[in-house]
Design a protein around this motif. Structure first.
Motif, PDB file in Angstrom:
ATOM      1  N   ILE A 155       0.861  -1.202   0.000  1.00  0.00           N
ATOM      2  CA  ILE A 155       0.000   0.000   0.000  1.00  0.00           C
ATOM      3  C   ILE A 155       0.892   1.244   0.000  1.00  0.00           C
ATOM      4  O   ILE A 155       1.799   1.363   0.837  1.00  0.00           O
ATOM      5  CB  ILE A 155      -0.932   0.052   1.246  1.00  0.00           C
ATOM      6  CG1 ILE A 155      -1.773  -1.227   1.374  1.00  0.00           C
ATOM      7  CG2 ILE A 155      -1.858   1.265   1.190  1.00  0.00           C
ATOM      8  CD1 ILE A 155      -2.603  -1.328   2.657  1.00  0.00           C
ATOM      9  N   ASP A 156       0.631   2.146  -0.934  1.00  0.00           N
ATOM     10  CA  ASP A 156       1.432   3.374  -1.034  1.00  0.00           C
ATOM     11  C   ASP A 156       0.960   4.398  -0.013  1.00  0.00           C
ATOM     12  O   ASP A 156       0.330   5.403  -0.360  1.00  0.00           O
ATOM     13  CB  ASP A 156       1.321   3.970  -2.444  1.00  0.00           C
ATOM     14  CG  ASP A 156       1.990   3.081  -3.479  1.00  0.00           C
ATOM     15  OD1 ASP A 156       3.076   2.547  -3.183  1.00  0.00           O
ATOM     16  OD2 ASP A 156       1.424   2.918  -4.579  1.00  0.00           O
ATOM     17  N   ALA A 157       1.251   4.111   1.254  1.00  0.00           N
ATOM     18  CA  ALA A 157       0.805   5.010   2.319  1.00  0.00           C
ATOM     19  C   ALA A 157       1.812   4.977   3.449  1.00  0.00           C
ATOM     20  O   ALA A 157       2.128   3.905   3.961  1.00  0.00           O
ATOM     21  CB  ALA A 157      -0.557   4.574   2.843  1.00  0.00           C
ATOM     22  N   SER A 158       2.293   6.134   3.859  1.00  0.00           N
ATOM     23  CA  SER A 158       3.235   6.156   4.970  1.00  0.00           C
ATOM     24  C   SER A 158       2.560   6.581   6.273  1.00  0.00           C
ATOM     25  O   SER A 158       3.216   6.681   7.300  1.00  0.00           O
ATOM     26  CB  SER A 158       4.431   7.062   4.647  1.00  0.00           C
ATOM     27  OG  SER A 158       3.976   8.269   4.117  1.00  0.00           O
ATOM     28  N   ARG A 159       1.233   6.824   6.223  1.00  0.00           N
ATOM     29  CA  ARG A 159       0.518   7.171   7.453  1.00  0.00           C
ATOM     30  C   ARG A 159      -0.787   6.398   7.576  1.00  0.00           C
ATOM     31  O   ARG A 159      -1.440   6.080   6.577  1.00  0.00           O
ATOM     32  CB  ARG A 159       0.216   8.676   7.482  1.00  0.00           C
ATOM     33  CG  ARG A 159       1.482   9.519   7.679  1.00  0.00           C
ATOM     34  CD  ARG A 159       1.189  10.995   7.506  1.00  0.00           C
ATOM     35  NE  ARG A 159       0.452  11.227   6.268  1.00  0.00           N
ATOM     36  CZ  ARG A 159      -0.269  12.320   6.036  1.00  0.00           C
ATOM     37  NH1 ARG A 159      -0.366  13.270   6.946  1.00  0.00           N
ATOM     38  NH2 ARG A 159      -0.908  12.466   4.893  1.00  0.00           N
ATOM     39  N   LEU A 160      -1.140   6.144   8.838  1.00  0.00           N
ATOM     40  CA  LEU A 160      -2.339   5.395   9.156  1.00  0.00           C
ATOM     41  C   LEU A 160      -3.324   6.318   9.872  1.00  0.00           C
ATOM     42  O   LEU A 160      -2.914   7.159  10.674  1.00  0.00           O
ATOM     43  CB  LEU A 160      -1.965   4.248  10.105  1.00  0.00           C
ATOM     44  CG  LEU A 160      -3.085   3.294  10.486  1.00  0.00           C
ATOM     45  CD1 LEU A 160      -3.373   2.343   9.324  1.00  0.00           C
ATOM     46  CD2 LEU A 160      -2.705   2.480  11.732  1.00  0.00           C
ATOM     47  N   VAL A 161      -4.616   6.148   9.594  1.00  0.00           N
ATOM     48  CA  VAL A 161      -5.635   6.883  10.343  1.00  0.00           C
ATOM     49  C   VAL A 161      -5.843   6.083  11.642  1.00  0.00           C
ATOM     50  O   VAL A 161      -6.558   5.074  11.648  1.00  0.00           O
ATOM     51  CB  VAL A 161      -6.948   6.997   9.531  1.00  0.00           C
ATOM     52  CG1 VAL A 161      -8.010   7.771  10.323  1.00  0.00           C
ATOM     53  CG2 VAL A 161      -6.699   7.642   8.170  1.00  0.00           C
ATOM     54  N   ALA A 162      -5.188   6.504  12.710  1.00  0.00           N
ATOM     55  CA  ALA A 162      -5.226   5.747  13.971  1.00  0.00           C
ATOM     56  C   ALA A 162      -6.640   5.789  14.552  1.00  0.00           C
ATOM     57  O   ALA A 162      -7.349   6.788  14.422  1.00  0.00           O
ATOM     58  CB  ALA A 162      -4.242   6.347  14.970  1.00  0.00           C
ATOM     59  N   VAL A 163      -7.041   4.656  15.172  1.00  0.00           N
ATOM     60  CA  VAL A 163      -8.414   4.559  15.696  1.00  0.00           C
ATOM     61  C   VAL A 163      -8.434   4.252  17.193  1.00  0.00           C
ATOM     62  O   VAL A 163      -7.431   3.810  17.763  1.00  0.00           O
ATOM     63  CB  VAL A 163      -9.229   3.471  14.945  1.00  0.00           C
ATOM     64  CG1 VAL A 163      -9.497   3.896  13.513  1.00  0.00           C
ATOM     65  CG2 VAL A 163      -8.535   2.103  14.993  1.00  0.00           C
ATOM     66  N   ASN A 164      -9.604   4.458  17.802  1.00  0.00           N
ATOM     67  CA  ASN A 164      -9.800   4.109  19.211  1.00  0.00           C
ATOM     68  C   ASN A 164     -10.479   2.731  19.295  1.00  0.00           C
ATOM     69  O   ASN A 164     -10.594   2.035  18.294  1.00  0.00           O
ATOM     70  CB  ASN A 164     -10.604   5.203  19.930  1.00  0.00           C
ATOM     71  CG  ASN A 164     -12.031   5.321  19.376  1.00  0.00           C
ATOM     72  OD1 ASN A 164     -12.534   4.399  18.725  1.00  0.00           O
ATOM     73  ND2 ASN A 164     -12.675   6.445  19.633  1.00  0.00           N
ATOM     74  N   THR A 187       6.083  -0.240  12.117  1.00  0.00           N
ATOM     75  CA  THR A 187       4.898  -0.884  12.700  1.00  0.00           C
ATOM     76  C   THR A 187       4.389  -1.973  11.736  1.00  0.00           C
ATOM     77  O   THR A 187       4.770  -2.002  10.568  1.00  0.00           O
ATOM     78  CB  THR A 187       3.739   0.123  12.929  1.00  0.00           C
ATOM     79  OG1 THR A 187       3.104   0.379  11.657  1.00  0.00           O
ATOM     80  CG2 THR A 187       4.210   1.433  13.531  1.00  0.00           C
ATOM     81  N   PRO A 188       3.475  -2.843  12.227  1.00  0.00           N
ATOM     82  CA  PRO A 188       2.896  -3.873  11.338  1.00  0.00           C
ATOM     83  C   PRO A 188       2.044  -3.267  10.218  1.00  0.00           C
ATOM     84  O   PRO A 188       1.527  -3.989   9.375  1.00  0.00           O
ATOM     85  CB  PRO A 188       2.022  -4.706  12.275  1.00  0.00           C
ATOM     86  CG  PRO A 188       2.429  -4.358  13.657  1.00  0.00           C
ATOM     87  CD  PRO A 188       3.018  -2.992  13.618  1.00  0.00           C
ATOM     88  N   SER A 213       2.033  -6.442  20.116  1.00  0.00           N
ATOM     89  CA  SER A 213       2.785  -5.323  20.697  1.00  0.00           C
ATOM     90  C   SER A 213       2.301  -4.016  20.054  1.00  0.00           C
ATOM     91  O   SER A 213       2.606  -2.927  20.536  1.00  0.00           O
ATOM     92  CB  SER A 213       4.290  -5.510  20.497  1.00  0.00           C
ATOM     93  OG  SER A 213       4.605  -5.371  19.128  1.00  0.00           O
ATOM     94  N   SER A 214       1.535  -4.127  18.954  1.00  0.00           N
ATOM     95  CA  SER A 214       0.958  -2.939  18.331  1.00  0.00           C
ATOM     96  C   SER A 214      -0.468  -2.738  18.852  1.00  0.00           C
ATOM     97  O   SER A 214      -1.341  -3.584  18.658  1.00  0.00           O
ATOM     98  CB  SER A 214       0.922  -3.110  16.810  1.00  0.00           C
ATOM     99  OG  SER A 214      -0.053  -2.254  16.249  1.00  0.00           O
TER     100      SER A 214
END
Ligand code: GLA
Length: 367
Positions: A214-223, A238-239, A256-257
């Motif tokens: 996936i051409d993405a260096s950032r993740l939309v972090a969730v709760n 990260t995984p 661990s993530s």
């Protein structure tokens, strides 16, 4: 005479538009007839799509030895799709993915939606676009256009929304899906397709040995209810780093993530690196055994990569396959979840006079 030519012209246009009559695929409990269309190209690829939920029921594509098999999960009959489906192959809308607490405010007015998923809104509500019978606008050997008019306040969303989508199968084995929509009141919109891919062919194995990039260096972090925290976090180390191809199963249980634990695996939106609004290749999936490869392109800012973590084996799909955990993977191209409540995310607002237009394509090849 002039009118005669005009009539002939319109008739021929109409005949062309409906040169693919499709096959009856049953009726909804309300008595609406559903038709299944087969798009075919000269390379032997086929895509079967019905006008119930715009559902892609089958994608038949060759492996490296030329064996043509199905690479999406789904059912044999309409009744099974109506009874119980985790959005197999369907269009999700008006708002694909989640909206926090099923509420958003637009132009000072608060709107309340179904909050059917852990208290959050998911995929358009109780009767979303995945459960509507769409009108067939045109059907030819390699293309199908469907439309739907969603009434003002349907599922709690404002505005009469006119949606049209077109599926096109090309000679280079690409299935393109383009969407267009207009509204008569300001609203929010996030359409996507929820196909579960399994490149093994006829769902022979789970997807854990397939490779994703996936051409993405950032993740939309969730709760913990999978609503974005508002942060776009780096995937590096990260995984979630799929900037280079990785086998799906390699890091999916890396507890661990925290994000892996929250998603029960991968169930996140990646913020794509490509420039805003541009159309580009954003992801690939490869199956080392069959040699099948899928390349995804889109103009959307994000992609929800979901690894079928909630598939629990209670459904039996096509080919008699029991659909257990991780039997399919989704790459839902879209705007980020909860955008209506996240001022820093790209906007999902559509206003009268504007045209919502977006395109995603899934191309199949072998290596
Ligand atoms: C999306 C969501 C998942 C799940 C599936 C449907 O991909 O992100 O959490 O709800 O749809 O089962």
């Amino acid at each position: 005479m002039k009118y005669c030519f005009l009539a002939l012209f319109f008739l021929s246009q109409n005949l062309f538009a409906m040169s693919n009559p499709g096959k009856p695929f049953g009726q909804t409990p309300a008595g609406e007839s559903v038709t299944l269309y087969t798009l075919k190209n000269a390379k032997g690829m086929e895509v079967h799509i019905m006008n119930y939920g715009g559902i892609i029921q089958k994608i038949l594509t060759p492996d490296r030895n030329g064996k043509v098999e199905d690479v999406v999960l789904g059912f044999e009959t309409l009744q099974e799709y109506i009874k119980d489906t985790p959005y197999f192959g369907a269009i999700v809308g008006r708002f694909g993915n989640r909206i926090a607490n099923g509420k958003f405010t637009l132009d000072g007015k608060e709107y309340t939606l179904a909050a059917q998923n852990n208290g959050q809104h998911l995929h358009g509500g109780l009767i979303g676009f995945d459960k509507k019978v769409w009108k067939v606008e045109a059907a030819s050997a390699q293309s199908l256009s469907l439309s739907y008019v969603s009434k003002d306040m349907e599922e709690g969303f404002p505005g009469n929304l006119r949606v049209k989508m077109t599926y096109t199968l090309s000679e280079d084995n690409e299935l393109g899906i383009s969407y267009e929509a207009t509204t008569d009141k300001a609203t929010v919109l996030n359409l996507s397709n929820h196909s579960y891919f399994n490149l093994s062919g006829n769902a022979k194995r789970d997807i854990l040995n397939q490779e994703v990039q996936i051409d993405a260096s950032r993740l939309v972090a969730v709760n913990k209810v999978l609503i974005p925290t508002g942060e776009l976090t780096p995937v590096n180390g990260t995984p979630f780093d799929f900037t280079k191809p990785h086998v799906v199963g390699d890091r999916i249980n890396d507890t661990s993530s925290e994000q892996i634990v929250l998603g029960g695996g991968y169930d996140h939106c990646w913020a794509l690196d490509k420039p805003a609004g541009s159309y580009a290749k954003i992801a690939t999936v490869q199956d080392p055994v069959s040699g099948r490869k899928m390349t995804v392109s889109t103009d959307q800012p994000g992609v929800q990569f979901y690894t079928g973590n909630f598939l629990d084996g209670h459904l039996t799909g096509k080919y008699g396959v029991q659909i257990t955990k991780r039997y399919g993977l989704c790459l839902e191209t879209e705007h980020f979840p909860d955008s209506p409540n996240q001022p820093n995310f790209p906007s999902t607002v559509l206003r009268p006079g504007e045209v919502y237009k977006t395109k995603t394509a899934y191309q199949f090849s072998v290596n």
